[in-house]
Structure formats: C-alpha cells, structure tokens
Design a protein around this motif. Sequence first.
Motif, PDB file in Angstrom:
ATOM      1  N   ILE A 174      -0.760   4.728   5.184  1.00  0.00           N
ATOM      2  CA  ILE A 174      -2.007   5.079   4.491  1.00  0.00           C
ATOM      3  C   ILE A 174      -3.067   5.345   5.548  1.00  0.00           C
ATOM      4  N   THR A 175      -3.603   6.571   5.598  1.00  0.00           N
ATOM      5  CA  THR A 175      -4.753   6.829   6.462  1.00  0.00           C
ATOM      6  C   THR A 175      -6.004   6.588   5.629  1.00  0.00           C
ATOM      7  N   GLY A 176      -7.045   6.093   6.289  1.00  0.00           N
ATOM      8  CA  GLY A 176      -8.256   5.744   5.548  1.00  0.00           C
ATOM      9  C   GLY A 176      -8.034   4.489   4.721  1.00  0.00           C
ATOM     10  N   ALA A 177      -7.178   3.592   5.246  1.00  0.00           N
ATOM     11  CA  ALA A 177      -6.773   2.419   4.473  1.00  0.00           C
ATOM     12  C   ALA A 177      -7.932   1.459   4.232  1.00  0.00           C
ATOM     13  N   ASN A 178      -8.965   1.540   5.074  1.00  0.00           N
ATOM     14  CA  ASN A 178     -10.100   0.625   4.916  1.00  0.00           C
ATOM     15  C   ASN A 178     -11.095   1.102   3.871  1.00  0.00           C
ATOM     16  N   GLY A 179     -10.892   2.311   3.385  1.00  0.00           N
ATOM     17  CA  GLY A 179     -11.836   2.897   2.434  1.00  0.00           C
ATOM     18  C   GLY A 179     -11.635   2.349   1.025  1.00  0.00           C
ATOM     19  N   PHE A 180     -12.447   2.854   0.151  1.00  0.00           N
ATOM     20  CA  PHE A 180     -12.475   2.408  -1.243  1.00  0.00           C
ATOM     21  C   PHE A 180     -11.111   2.616  -1.912  1.00  0.00           C
ATOM     22  N   LEU A 181     -10.590   3.837  -1.831  1.00  0.00           N
ATOM     23  CA  LEU A 181      -9.278   4.111  -2.430  1.00  0.00           C
ATOM     24  C   LEU A 181      -8.158   3.479  -1.610  1.00  0.00           C
ATOM     25  N   GLY A 182      -8.310   3.510  -0.288  1.00  0.00           N
ATOM     26  CA  GLY A 182      -7.282   2.975   0.599  1.00  0.00           C
ATOM     27  C   GLY A 182      -7.011   1.504   0.334  1.00  0.00           C
ATOM     28  N   ARG A 183      -8.065   0.730   0.142  1.00  0.00           N
ATOM     29  CA  ARG A 183      -7.891  -0.704  -0.127  1.00  0.00           C
ATOM     30  C   ARG A 183      -7.201  -0.923  -1.470  1.00  0.00           C
ATOM     31  N   ALA A 184      -7.627  -0.146  -2.468  1.00  0.00           N
ATOM     32  CA  ALA A 184      -7.018  -0.293  -3.796  1.00  0.00           C
ATOM     33  C   ALA A 184      -5.535   0.089  -3.751  1.00  0.00           C
TER      34      ALA A 184
ATOM     35  N   ILE B 274       2.045   0.853   6.922  1.00  0.00           N
ATOM     36  CA  ILE B 274       1.236   1.119   8.107  1.00  0.00           C
ATOM     37  C   ILE B 274      -0.165   1.504   7.648  1.00  0.00           C
ATOM     38  N   LEU B 275      -1.165   0.734   8.062  1.00  0.00           N
ATOM     39  CA  LEU B 275      -2.548   1.037   7.679  1.00  0.00           C
ATOM     40  C   LEU B 275      -3.271   1.615   8.887  1.00  0.00           C
ATOM     41  N   LEU B 276      -3.917   2.738   8.693  1.00  0.00           N
ATOM     42  CA  LEU B 276      -4.635   3.368   9.793  1.00  0.00           C
ATOM     43  C   LEU B 276      -6.067   3.645   9.356  1.00  0.00           C
ATOM     44  N   ASP B 277      -7.002   3.174  10.147  1.00  0.00           N
ATOM     45  CA  ASP B 277      -8.419   3.472   9.919  1.00  0.00           C
ATOM     46  C   ASP B 277      -9.179   3.012  11.153  1.00  0.00           C
ATOM     47  N   LYS B 278     -10.389   3.530  11.305  1.00  0.00           N
ATOM     48  CA  LYS B 278     -11.176   3.214  12.499  1.00  0.00           C
ATOM     49  C   LYS B 278     -11.369   1.699  12.620  1.00  0.00           C
TER      50      LYS B 278
ATOM     51  N   HIS C  76      -3.268  -0.464  12.319  1.00  0.00           N
ATOM     52  CA  HIS C  76      -3.628   0.417  13.438  1.00  0.00           C
ATOM     53  C   HIS C  76      -5.117   0.745  13.327  1.00  0.00           C
ATOM     54  N   PRO C  77      -5.952  -0.136  13.888  1.00  0.00           N
ATOM     55  CA  PRO C  77      -7.403   0.100  13.788  1.00  0.00           C
ATOM     56  C   PRO C  77      -7.845   1.123  14.823  1.00  0.00           C
ATOM     57  N   VAL C  78      -7.462   2.393  14.609  1.00  0.00           N
ATOM     58  CA  VAL C  78      -7.733   3.462  15.581  1.00  0.00           C
ATOM     59  C   VAL C  78      -8.264   4.686  14.838  1.00  0.00           C
ATOM     60  N   SER C  79      -8.839   5.592  15.616  1.00  0.00           N
ATOM     61  CA  SER C  79      -9.346   6.822  15.015  1.00  0.00           C
ATOM     62  C   SER C  79      -8.201   7.789  14.774  1.00  0.00           C
ATOM     63  N   VAL C  80      -8.196   8.404  13.608  1.00  0.00           N
ATOM     64  CA  VAL C  80      -7.174   9.387  13.252  1.00  0.00           C
ATOM     65  C   VAL C  80      -7.303  10.640  14.128  1.00  0.00           C
ATOM     66  N   THR C  81      -8.417  10.760  14.844  1.00  0.00           N
ATOM     67  CA  THR C  81      -8.648  11.958  15.663  1.00  0.00           C
ATOM     68  C   THR C  81      -8.024  11.852  17.051  1.00  0.00           C
ATOM     69  N   GLU C  82      -7.314  10.755  17.334  1.00  0.00           N
ATOM     70  CA  GLU C  82      -6.664  10.594  18.645  1.00  0.00           C
ATOM     71  C   GLU C  82      -5.169  10.850  18.497  1.00  0.00           C
TER      72      GLU C  82
ATOM     73  N   ASP D 269       8.301   7.399   5.755  1.00  0.00           N
ATOM     74  CA  ASP D 269       8.934   8.077   4.617  1.00  0.00           C
ATOM     75  C   ASP D 269       7.916   8.690   3.655  1.00  0.00           C
ATOM     76  N   VAL D 270       6.807   7.967   3.467  1.00  0.00           N
ATOM     77  CA  VAL D 270       5.764   8.451   2.559  1.00  0.00           C
ATOM     78  C   VAL D 270       4.408   8.260   3.224  1.00  0.00           C
ATOM     79  N   VAL D 271       3.582   9.300   3.187  1.00  0.00           N
ATOM     80  CA  VAL D 271       2.232   9.236   3.745  1.00  0.00           C
ATOM     81  C   VAL D 271       1.224   9.453   2.619  1.00  0.00           C
ATOM     82  N   PHE D 272       0.224   8.577   2.559  1.00  0.00           N
ATOM     83  CA  PHE D 272      -0.940   8.828   1.701  1.00  0.00           C
ATOM     84  C   PHE D 272      -2.094   9.155   2.640  1.00  0.00           C
ATOM     85  N   HIS D 273      -2.497  10.414   2.671  1.00  0.00           N
ATOM     86  CA  HIS D 273      -3.531  10.834   3.620  1.00  0.00           C
ATOM     87  C   HIS D 273      -4.872  10.873   2.884  1.00  0.00           C
TER      88      HIS D 273
END
Lengths: 331, 331
Positions: free
Chosen positions: A5-15, A35-39, A53-59, A72-76
């Motif tokens: 999940i990218t943006g996992a810390n966001g409103f939808l990402g947490r839900a 795998i949770l990815l967010d700044k 993965h507390p990192v920027s998606v831009t790297e 296997d599955v990505v929620f972007h």
Amino acid sequence: MRVLITGANGFLGRALTQRLLADGVLRGQAIDTLILLDKTLSGFADDPRLRLHPVSVTEPALLRRALADGVDVVFHLISIPGGAAEQDYAVGYQVNLLASLELLQQLRAMQHAPVFVYASSVAVYGGELPARMDERQPARPELSYGAHKLMVETALADLTRRGEVDGRALRLPGIVARPREPNGLRSAFMSDLMHAVAAGQAYRCPVSAQATAWWMSARCCVDNLLHAAELNDPGTQRVWQLPVLQLSINQVLDALLSTYGQERRELIEFCPDAGLEALFGRLPPLRTPHARALGFRHDGNALALVRNALLPAARVRRIRALTETAGAPQP
Amino acid sequence: MRVLITGANGFLGRALTQRLLADGVLRGQAIDTLILLDKTLSGFADDPRLRLHPVSVTEPALLRRALADGVDVVFHLISIPGGAAEQDYAVGYQVNLLASLELLQQLRAMQHAPVFVYASSVAVYGGELPARMDERQPARPELSYGAHKLMVETALADLTRRGEVDGRALRLPGIVARPREPNGLRSAFMSDLMHAVAAGQAYRCPVSAQATAWWMSARCCVDNLLHAAELNDPGTQRVWQLPVLQLSINQVLDALLSTYGQERRELIEFCPDAGLEALFGRLPPLRTPHARALGFRHDGNALALVRNALLPAARVRRIRALTETAGAPQP
C-alpha cells in the motif's frame, strides 16, 4: 500473498491497512506480508505481517528496496491532493506523476504481472460537465492533479494491455469523513460539515445548501478498492468510474440531523464561495451501469453514507442488523 | 527569435529546417537562431543561424545546454515510431514520454512561456473507430506509442492552462513520402508504394487496394506545423486533429499512375496482411471543422498529395501556376 500500500499513512491507506489485517485474505490467499510505504508511518499495530517503509515514494532506490522480495497486489493510493498540487506544481509532478510512472516501471520488470489498484479521481473530468453524465464522459482535466491522474491511468492501461501489470484504476469521488486537519483538498468542506454536526460545533459552509456533490464513505471506498483487487479477468477496459451518491448539502445535512438531532441545524451557516461552488457544487447525476455490473457500489443513501462515514464499524453492523430485523428497505 | 527543433535529423525535421531557413521569419520576427537537436545531425547547410546539438534528447543536462540561451518557439518532433516503440518499450518510454516531460519541465522554468508545437499522432485513437468520426473522438490508444503521445498532450494542455508553456498539439496522420529505409513505422507502406511507382519499381503492397488510410504530404504537414506556431491566442483547447485526406490505396494509385504513367499499374501486387489492414486500412472519414476553422489544411486531393509528396518544391509551384492559369478548380 504480498501486498503493498503506497500512501499507507493517509486517510484511505489507514482504513485499507486495518481492513486487510482484519480480513487476512486477498484473492483467496492468506496475506503473509503487508508492505506499507509512506513518508511517515505512525501508530500502526504491532503485527508480524507488516513491513514499514517510512520513505518517500519519489526515491526510486528506496522504492526498489520495498519491492525487493516481490509483490502480488499493489494499492497505489499516495497522492498530493488537488489544491496542494496546484499550488506547488513541482511536488505534485514528482509524487502524482513521476513516482507513479517509476513504480509502474519497477513492477513491469517483475516475473508475474502484479494486480495494481490505482486510486484515480473524478478530477480527470474537469469542471465543464453536461447536465447528466455517465461513466463514458471524456476526460478533460482542469487541474494538474487531474491531468496527472489521467496520465497515470493511460500508462496503466497501456501496461495492462501489454500484460506487464494487471491494472485496475478507480475514479474516486469526494471521500468522507476525512480527519479535520489541513490536507490541501479543496473538497475538504464535505468532511468538515459532517464532523461539525457530529461534534455539535458551529460551521460556516463554503458552498450553498443546494450545492450538489458526489459522495462516498471511506468504508465504502475500501470495499470498492478490495473489490477491484478481487476481480478476475475483468475485461480489457480497466479504468472505472465508481458509482457515487449525488447529494446536495441539504440532503446530507438532513441525514446528519436525523442522526445527531435537529437542533444542530442552527450551527450551520452558509457562505458560498463562487469558485468552490463551481468546482464541487454543480456535480450532475452520474450513471455507472458498467461499474455496477462489475459489482462496484456506492453507500446506498444519505443515511447510510453518514453512518458509514462517522460511526465505528461495530456500531454500523449493529444498526444494520436492527434495520434488517425491522424489515426496513435496504439501500 | 530563437527556434528549437527536436528530431531535426528526421524526415519532418529536415523539411521544417529547410523551410524555416528559407522563410527566415516566424511569428513576424526574423529567426536569429535555429537550434537543431537530434542524436545525429548530418548534411545540414552551413548557415550561421544554425546551432547543432547532436545529442540525445533523453539527457536532461544536454537538453539544458541546448536551451541555455532561451528559446521562443519549439517544434517537438522527435519520436520513436509506433512499431519500434512497441517492440522496444524502454526506448519508447525514454524518448516519447520521459524526454518530452523533461523538456516541458525545463521550458516551464523560462521567463516567457515559449510556443510549443507538438507532433502528436492519430495513434491516440487506437483501432476501434466508428464508421464516421470527427475531431472530438475520444482517445483510446492501443500501442505504447499512442499512449505516450496522449500523455504528453495531457501534460502540455495542463502547462498551457497554467500559462507556463504556450502549447499547440497536432495529431498527425500518415506522412508521405518518407525515405525508403527501415524506420520502425508500421505505416511505412504508404510511402513505399509512392516511391515504387515514382521509381518504376515492383512493389508488394501489404494492404488491399480497397484499404483506406489517412494521408498527408510532408510539405502540407510543415505548412500545418508552421501555422500552429503562427496562431495568436487560439483558444483554450490546444489539441487539434489535423484535417486528413481519407483515400483508398486505389485512389492514391490512380493519382500516381496519372502522374507517372498507367503502364506502371502492373508493377503493384497486393498481398494484404490482416493485422496491418486492421490497423491502417479501415480508417473512416474524419471531420475536422474546428481545425479547419482555425486554418489547418490537408493536401486537397490525391493528385495534389502525390505532387506535394514526390516532386521538388519548385516543380510543384510551376504546376500550381499552370493549373491556376488554366482555371482548374482549386482544392
């Protein structure tokens, strides 16, 4: 089954994270790794399936590390919202466009084409909409946010055609009720109104009572994201406009007042902003027969929207059970 | 007036360079500097206005150097053709998409928004076309080439809306007559047929005589590129489908034979390839009232197409003068 999940810390990402941990299964397989990815990533449960993965998606290099063991599955979901992206074009360009393209490039190099669920937006349509519209409405974005969403949809459709990614793009309406904090969303008033009534606080509504918008609760949106991931072989056209509830502020307010008490009506004052009203207050009825046939859903009605958006899941289940016992019509 | 041409070594780039040097003027101003950019640049006239940058457009630093002294008008022609981009996705992605986006980012940082003429393509429509279509046909690309063209159109429209680039995107049909060399274009047969008849050589045509395609000569295309650059304040919608000649192979062949001699008909053998015929041989009539109202033009008719595509400019001017004297109807 490995899920990102990218943006996992966001409103939808947490839900979505909560829901996936609770369900434990996706596409018929147990979720071993989420795998949770967010700044930043804060306040997540101590669950052995989580990889933070507390990192920027831009790297690109850090992104590659997050994907190193496959997925296997990505929620972007990650994105800079419309208002913020319009003000700081460079940040929106990096996150909403370039990082999405880079992620897709890294995924297409994998051995098996991963399922890729993309949170696109009704912002792709722009502001000049017909009096009635349907899901085939041509895209004509009027904000950089919408332009970049449309570009990623196009890239995703192309890689899906090539068989390199198994893409599913959902065009999301305004999702409620987001936390009451500055979030760069020009549609923030939709959530703020709901929180204000629920909390019994005064609220100056920046659109008129007659303003009509497209609504969906986060709970319903998570249902749709999961449904998109679950679909098997859903045809060649992979960009779907989600069904939406087209409701006026008045209709939502009525549902809020019938839930929280009529006396709260006097807390709401209307001070319409012409620009905001033009962007978010004149949204026409939107037919989505194709998305409905595929099993996508809106909340049902204004009352269900309010309870899905504001009440804890357990309480909603209780209300549903009571309503069903009483034989009330279902949405 | 400083002008940049990317893809200057290509078929259209060379024709445009010659024309700009001969005209000497663009948008009412003398052309002081004509910056040519392409991986290789060979055989250009020794003209003091030319600045040759034989570099790859995919190198941001080299691109920046080419733009270092500013630029007023850009013709962005460079691209990896559809067939080649489909086979080698990574190269098409780098050149057709990322380099175009990087160029736009560098241009939006300039003090004055440069005029940006973009050679897009009818490939954005994909293969499923209605029996009659017009310039509002929604884009639904079916090749990575078309997907990337559409994405750059979207980025360009957005930056134009923001006032950072003054974009004008033209959707080009098949341009003839390209040099007879491997060029990665799946529509190469359109040019090859013309060269074969002109040279009196045998040719196996890979589509049927009834196949209908969209045609434009390079000369007419250069006229349209220049017209796009010359337009002042052409409205908010900046992606234009060029008018095209919808002609069957038979119609073009008749024009070729009436120019080069009927006896050459027997040189042509038809061996239709079903895939090619589906992609390039079923193109419907295409109405472009908006583009025509703005002054864009096709070649006029099949005979004019043949002479514009195959005869030297001086000879075409002589034929035109004779035709006009004889009072023949003008295209």
